[in-house]
Scaffold this motif. Structure first.
Motif, PDB file in Angstrom:
ATOM      1  N   ARG A 221       0.888  -1.075  -0.003  1.00  0.00           N
ATOM      2  CA  ARG A 221       0.000   0.053  -0.044  1.00  0.00           C
ATOM      3  C   ARG A 221       1.074   1.370   0.087  1.00  0.00           C
ATOM      4  NH1 ARG A 221      -0.690  -1.751   5.393  1.00  0.00           N
ATOM      5  NH2 ARG A 221      -0.244  -0.321   7.007  1.00  0.00           N
ATOM      6  N   PRO A 222       0.564   2.181  -0.575  1.00  0.00           N
ATOM      7  CA  PRO A 222       1.493   3.461  -0.609  1.00  0.00           C
ATOM      8  C   PRO A 222       1.901   4.000   0.563  1.00  0.00           C
ATOM      9  CG  PRO A 222      -0.375   3.938  -2.101  1.00  0.00           C
ATOM     10  CD  PRO A 222      -0.669   2.403  -1.064  1.00  0.00           C
ATOM     11  N   ALA A 223       3.142   4.001   0.828  1.00  0.00           N
ATOM     12  CA  ALA A 223       3.760   4.653   1.901  1.00  0.00           C
ATOM     13  C   ALA A 223       3.027   5.922   2.140  1.00  0.00           C
ATOM     14  CB  ALA A 223       5.229   4.540   1.933  1.00  0.00           C
ATOM     15  N   ALA A 224       2.974   6.326   3.512  1.00  0.00           N
ATOM     16  CA  ALA A 224       2.502   7.555   3.962  1.00  0.00           C
ATOM     17  C   ALA A 224       3.447   8.487   4.681  1.00  0.00           C
ATOM     18  CB  ALA A 224       0.874   7.418   4.479  1.00  0.00           C
ATOM     19  N   GLY A 225       4.472   8.146   4.511  1.00  0.00           N
ATOM     20  CA  GLY A 225       5.342   9.024   5.543  1.00  0.00           C
ATOM     21  C   GLY A 225       5.455   8.826   6.789  1.00  0.00           C
ATOM     22  N   ASP A 226       5.462  10.039   7.542  1.00  0.00           N
ATOM     23  CA  ASP A 226       5.439   9.788   9.092  1.00  0.00           C
ATOM     24  C   ASP A 226       4.529   8.928   9.674  1.00  0.00           C
ATOM     25  OD1 ASP A 226       7.855  11.332   8.715  1.00  0.00           O
ATOM     26  OD2 ASP A 226       6.742  13.220   9.015  1.00  0.00           O
ATOM     27  N   ASP A 227       3.253   9.006   8.891  1.00  0.00           N
ATOM     28  CA  ASP A 227       2.284   8.165   9.264  1.00  0.00           C
ATOM     29  C   ASP A 227       2.461   6.690   9.550  1.00  0.00           C
ATOM     30  OD1 ASP A 227       0.592  10.320   9.358  1.00  0.00           O
ATOM     31  OD2 ASP A 227      -0.215  10.250   7.516  1.00  0.00           O
ATOM     32  N   GLU A 228       3.449   6.273   8.844  1.00  0.00           N
ATOM     33  CA  GLU A 228       3.681   4.855   8.826  1.00  0.00           C
ATOM     34  C   GLU A 228       4.809   4.352   9.987  1.00  0.00           C
ATOM     35  OE1 GLU A 228       2.691   2.528   6.868  1.00  0.00           O
ATOM     36  OE2 GLU A 228       1.829   3.772   5.733  1.00  0.00           O
ATOM     37  N   GLY A 229       5.027   5.263  11.141  1.00  0.00           N
ATOM     38  CA  GLY A 229       5.711   5.062  12.193  1.00  0.00           C
ATOM     39  C   GLY A 229       7.155   5.676  12.026  1.00  0.00           C
ATOM     40  N   ARG A 230       8.015   5.406  13.100  1.00  0.00           N
ATOM     41  CA  ARG A 230       9.293   6.183  13.373  1.00  0.00           C
ATOM     42  C   ARG A 230      10.321   5.376  12.214  1.00  0.00           C
ATOM     43  NH1 ARG A 230      12.934   2.957  16.331  1.00  0.00           N
ATOM     44  NH2 ARG A 230      14.102   4.856  16.601  1.00  0.00           N
ATOM     45  N   VAL A 231      11.311   5.991  11.969  1.00  0.00           N
ATOM     46  CA  VAL A 231      12.329   5.482  11.285  1.00  0.00           C
ATOM     47  C   VAL A 231      13.183   4.614  11.650  1.00  0.00           C
ATOM     48  CG1 VAL A 231      14.279   6.176   9.589  1.00  0.00           C
ATOM     49  CG2 VAL A 231      12.256   7.687   9.387  1.00  0.00           C
ATOM     50  N   LEU A 232      13.281   3.486  11.479  1.00  0.00           N
ATOM     51  CA  LEU A 232      13.905   2.474  12.203  1.00  0.00           C
ATOM     52  C   LEU A 232      15.373   2.406  11.532  1.00  0.00           C
ATOM     53  CD1 LEU A 232      11.501  -0.799  11.948  1.00  0.00           C
ATOM     54  CD2 LEU A 232      11.937   1.120  13.766  1.00  0.00           C
ATOM     55  N   ALA A 233      15.615   2.656  10.407  1.00  0.00           N
ATOM     56  CA  ALA A 233      16.902   2.794   9.690  1.00  0.00           C
ATOM     57  C   ALA A 233      16.882   3.358   8.333  1.00  0.00           C
ATOM     58  CB  ALA A 233      17.380   1.357   9.478  1.00  0.00           C
ATOM     59  N   GLU A 234      17.775   4.063   8.043  1.00  0.00           N
ATOM     60  CA  GLU A 234      17.900   4.681   6.641  1.00  0.00           C
ATOM     61  C   GLU A 234      19.175   4.667   5.928  1.00  0.00           C
ATOM     62  OE1 GLU A 234      16.458   9.220   5.740  1.00  0.00           O
ATOM     63  OE2 GLU A 234      18.412   9.085   6.305  1.00  0.00           O
ATOM     64  N   SER A 235      19.052   4.439   4.643  1.00  0.00           N
ATOM     65  CA  SER A 235      20.533   4.187   3.921  1.00  0.00           C
ATOM     66  C   SER A 235      20.446   5.389   2.869  1.00  0.00           C
ATOM     67  CB  SER A 235      20.753   2.727   3.362  1.00  0.00           C
ATOM     68  OG  SER A 235      21.929   2.723   2.479  1.00  0.00           O
ATOM     69  N   VAL A 236      21.434   6.006   2.739  1.00  0.00           N
ATOM     70  CA  VAL A 236      21.530   6.969   1.394  1.00  0.00           C
ATOM     71  C   VAL A 236      22.658   6.953   0.694  1.00  0.00           C
ATOM     72  CG1 VAL A 236      21.351   9.611   0.845  1.00  0.00           C
ATOM     73  CG2 VAL A 236      20.138   8.560   2.941  1.00  0.00           C
ATOM     74  N   SER A 237      22.588   6.718  -0.588  1.00  0.00           N
ATOM     75  CA  SER A 237      23.788   6.486  -1.640  1.00  0.00           C
ATOM     76  C   SER A 237      23.689   7.224  -2.700  1.00  0.00           C
ATOM     77  CB  SER A 237      23.959   5.105  -1.689  1.00  0.00           C
ATOM     78  OG  SER A 237      22.915   4.511  -2.424  1.00  0.00           O
ATOM     79  N   PRO A 238      24.762   7.843  -3.278  1.00  0.00           N
ATOM     80  CA  PRO A 238      24.737   8.592  -4.555  1.00  0.00           C
ATOM     81  C   PRO A 238      24.496   7.876  -5.915  1.00  0.00           C
ATOM     82  CG  PRO A 238      26.835   8.282  -4.008  1.00  0.00           C
ATOM     83  CD  PRO A 238      26.229   7.749  -2.781  1.00  0.00           C
ATOM     84  N   LEU A 239      23.544   8.592  -6.633  1.00  0.00           N
ATOM     85  CA  LEU A 239      23.468   7.777  -7.949  1.00  0.00           C
ATOM     86  C   LEU A 239      24.414   7.844  -9.071  1.00  0.00           C
ATOM     87  CD1 LEU A 239      19.734   8.985  -8.310  1.00  0.00           C
ATOM     88  CD2 LEU A 239      20.246   6.785  -7.751  1.00  0.00           C
ATOM     89  N   TRP A 240      25.065   9.110  -8.937  1.00  0.00           N
ATOM     90  CA  TRP A 240      26.254   9.200  -9.898  1.00  0.00           C
ATOM     91  C   TRP A 240      27.589   9.315  -9.176  1.00  0.00           C
ATOM     92  CZ3 TRP A 240      23.689   8.964 -14.202  1.00  0.00           C
ATOM     93  CH2 TRP A 240      22.231   9.369 -14.286  1.00  0.00           C
ATOM     94  N   THR A 241      28.410   8.596  -9.653  1.00  0.00           N
ATOM     95  CA  THR A 241      29.615   8.782  -9.312  1.00  0.00           C
ATOM     96  C   THR A 241      30.823   9.044 -10.245  1.00  0.00           C
ATOM     97  OG1 THR A 241      30.234   6.170  -9.319  1.00  0.00           O
ATOM     98  CG2 THR A 241      29.161   7.009  -7.200  1.00  0.00           C
ATOM     99  N   SER A 242      32.067   9.432  -9.812  1.00  0.00           N
ATOM    100  CA  SER A 242      33.168   9.644 -10.595  1.00  0.00           C
ATOM    101  C   SER A 242      34.019   8.528 -11.002  1.00  0.00           C
ATOM    102  CB  SER A 242      34.107  10.749 -10.098  1.00  0.00           C
ATOM    103  OG  SER A 242      34.517  10.485  -8.988  1.00  0.00           O
ATOM    104  N   LEU A 243      33.924   7.223 -10.223  1.00  0.00           N
ATOM    105  CA  LEU A 243      34.663   6.145 -10.461  1.00  0.00           C
ATOM    106  C   LEU A 243      34.559   5.568 -11.824  1.00  0.00           C
ATOM    107  CD1 LEU A 243      36.589   4.085  -9.420  1.00  0.00           C
ATOM    108  CD2 LEU A 243      34.489   2.759  -8.768  1.00  0.00           C
ATOM    109  N   PHE A 244      33.402   5.507 -12.358  1.00  0.00           N
ATOM    110  CA  PHE A 244      32.959   5.072 -13.573  1.00  0.00           C
ATOM    111  C   PHE A 244      32.168   6.069 -14.249  1.00  0.00           C
ATOM    112  CE2 PHE A 244      32.943   1.280 -11.251  1.00  0.00           C
ATOM    113  CZ  PHE A 244      34.013   0.385 -11.701  1.00  0.00           C
ATOM    114  N   ASP A 245      32.842   6.661 -15.237  1.00  0.00           N
ATOM    115  CA  ASP A 245      32.375   7.884 -15.876  1.00  0.00           C
ATOM    116  C   ASP A 245      30.731   8.456 -15.959  1.00  0.00           C
ATOM    117  OD1 ASP A 245      32.218  10.233 -17.383  1.00  0.00           O
ATOM    118  OD2 ASP A 245      33.059   9.277 -19.460  1.00  0.00           O
TER     119      ASP A 245
END
Length: 591
Positions: free
Chosen positions: A49-73
């Motif tokens: 079901r569509p996530a509803a942000g803060d209504d879904e409870g507290r954030v248990l964990a989060e991972s953020v990573s870049p989409l674009w890197t300079s390692l591979f052009d």
């Protein structure tokens, strides 16, 4: 990079064939194992079901990573392909809910990556080399899920580390999880119910787990179903762009990203047409309901996108279906609004399918924004929003104010958009690269989103000659509360002025009783008109006001009509203020 051992043409192809045989055998084995697996290791059924942000409870964990890197052009088309694959897979995960004790399986949730399901060629780490493959790049998503699972205290059921470490990735911290359909999987179990959010911003992949607070403990894992490589990290993987393996069957020549812009357009506005003409370049893409210039349909006649080198895609049958349906709908009401919103979603999905996966930027109308956010099409891209109407949040605020002033109105409170739609649109506006509009009230409101707002000049229509001015008022709309009909009726009744009404819809039978009201002339609507009045609460596109000013007829309007207050022959009065309207009309000397 280290130089791999040279391989012959025959050896390369034989190796690929042997890899395929082994992979298919392992896939069959995985199917058998899943059938026989105990409940604690068997993947759970998917509940979305569509996530509803803060209504879904507290954030248990989060991972953020870049989409674009300079390692591979980062100009490589394969990097753009990886981002496309992440877009497709993230939409499969976003909003998934799991009950306490359920086992999450990456492949159960995402499914097999095939071209038919929207996946494209992306970069994949295989046997020490970065190669091109359909669905390549999904390991960035599995890495993020594994890292978040560790932080949330999940019990790891299955995980496989990469054979080599990609510099800058989560593998450098031992938080990677390689996946390969279907026998290399990522699986974990949580003792509490949780939901997954998986979304792409312009430049990041964000994975969150939400749920009720759970006791914090170190995550534990069982051995992977297949042995993982043990020992010192291997050297960085080879890349075809630098590889000397000229005979390798996997070899490809890295292609540059197109860096093109896609224009998703609906009804033509001359203001936006002029803006696009100054930005369009060869190689760009435009998706329109139909080519209005060639087919002589002025409402779709975008001149800017017909330049040489621009790929134009039409959706004529969808445009025709919307046109026919709109004619059958009532002139106003909740049913009409719901149907038009449904067509916005249909156009958004149709346009999204036609967008090249490597399009770097998009220009989209606000009416399609919510659906484009929901489907993940905007992830990993910069985009500008053309404000072909006010944001729904602004519209409903103004309608609520009007309904409070006129509780007797049958139209002012008859429809409000779904909260989820409003939330998606607000998210899209807040993440935009820029917001573009000629509408002054919309531009002022858009300042709250914290993104650049580009305010355009209105384009005045051509008007031959000058209208003969008289003493009548023209109300260039239907007699509806949102257009200021109650205030116009009160002012005309008090001053005894004649008012000509353009539209046919009304707040109710006999609405204009007690006033000198009649229908506007079907031919020349400005004949014998001394002033055009529109104190609207809602007005997206004041075309008739601009035409009146071009004809030399003064205009009285509300700020919600979007005209600058300093425009010559324009008087701005607040919507809902009948006394100010009366004063402005007295100054016109129409009696």
């Amino acid at each position: 990079m280290h130089a791999p051992a040279q391989t012959s043409w025959f050896g390369s192809r034989a190796g690929k064939a042997w890899f395929g045989i082994r992979a298919n055998g392992l896939r069959a084995l995985r199917l058998i194992e899943d059938i026989a697996a105990p409940a604690g290791r068997r993947p759970a059924s998917l509940a979305y079901r569509p996530a509803a942000g803060d209504d879904e409870g507290r954030v248990l964990a989060e991972s953020v990573s870049p989409l674009w890197t300079s390692l591979f052009d980062d100009r490589s088309a394969l990097v753009a392909g990886k981002v496309q694959n992440l877009r497709v897979a993230a939409t499969k995960l976003d909003g998934l809910h799991f009950a306490a004790g359920d086992v999450f399986s990456f492949w159960k949730a995402v499914g097999r990556p095939t071209e038919r399901r929207g996946y494209v060629e992306g970069r994949e780490l295989r046997e020490g080399c970065m190669i091109s493959s359909i669905g390549g790049g999904l390991c960035q998503l599995s890495n993020a899920l594994y890292s978040a699972a560790l932080d949330a205290g999940m019990r790891i059921v299955e995980r496989h580390p990469h054979s080599q470490v990609v510099p800058g990735s989560l593998a450098e911290r031992g938080r990677d999880a390689t996946v390969f359909w279907n026998y290399l999987d990522l699986r974990f179990r949580c003792e509490r119910a949780f939901a997954i959010e998986a979304r792409l911003t312009q430049d990041r992949l964000i994975v969150r787990f939400r749920g009720d607070a759970a006791p914090r403990r170190e995550a534990s894992s069982r051995p992977a179903l297949r042995a993982a490589l043990v020992g010192d990290p291997a050297p960085a993987p080879d890349d075809c762009g630098d590889c000397a393996q000229g005979e390798c069957v996997q070899r490809f020549e890295p292609a540059p990203r197109s860096r093109s812009t896609g224009y998703l357009l609906d009804e033509m506005w001359p203001e936006f047409d002029r803006w696009i003409a100054g930005r369009l370049r060869s190689g760009d893409f435009a998706s329109v309901p139909m080519d209005g210039v060639r087919r002589k349909r002025p409402n779709y006649a975008w001149n800017s996108v017909r330049n040489e080198g621009v790929r134009l895609v039409e959706h004529r049958w969808l445009a025709l279906r919307r046109s026919l349906a709109s004619r059958r709908l009532q002139a106003q009401g909740a049913a009409r609004q719901r149907r038009l919103l449904a067509f916005d979603r249909e156009f958004a999905r149709a346009f999204a399918k036609a967008v090249p996966y490597d399009a770097e930027q998009l220009v989209v109308p606000v009416g399609m924004l919510a659906e484009l956010v929901r489907t993940g099409v905007l992830g990993g891209r910069r985009y500008a929003v053309l404000m072909t109407r006010a944001p729904i949040a602004m519209l409903q605020r103004d309608l609520d104010r009007a309904a409070a002033l006129h509780p007797e109105s049958p139209t002012l409170a008859d429809f409000r958009a779904d909260e989820a739609l409003v939330r998606l649109e607000e998210t899209g506006l807040g993440n935009a690269d820029s917001i573009v509009t000629p509408h002054t009230a919309v531009a002022d409101y858009a300042g709250r989103y914290g993104v650049p707002v580009e305010r355009l000049e209105w384009v005045f229509p051509e008007f031959a000659g000058k209208a003969s001015q008289g003493k009548s008022l023209l109300f260039p709309a239907s007699a509806l509360g949102r257009k200021g009909a109650y205030e116009v009726r009160e002012a005309c009744a008090e001053l005894g002025l004649e008012v000509r009404v353009l539209g046919s819809a009304s707040e109710g039978e006999g609405f204009w009783r007690g006033t000198k009201a009649r229908a506007a002339a079907p031919g020349d609507i400005f004949a014998d008109v001394g002033c055009v009045v529109l104190p609207a609460y809602v007005e997206h596109r004041p075309g008739l006001l601009l035409k009146a000013l071009a004809a030399g007829i003064p205009v009285i309007c509300s700020p919600e009509c979007g005209l600058p207050a300093q425009l010559p022959a324009t008087t701005v009065v607040p919507a809902g203020d009948a006394r100010r309207l009366v004063e402005a009309l007295k100054a016109m000397d129409l009696a």
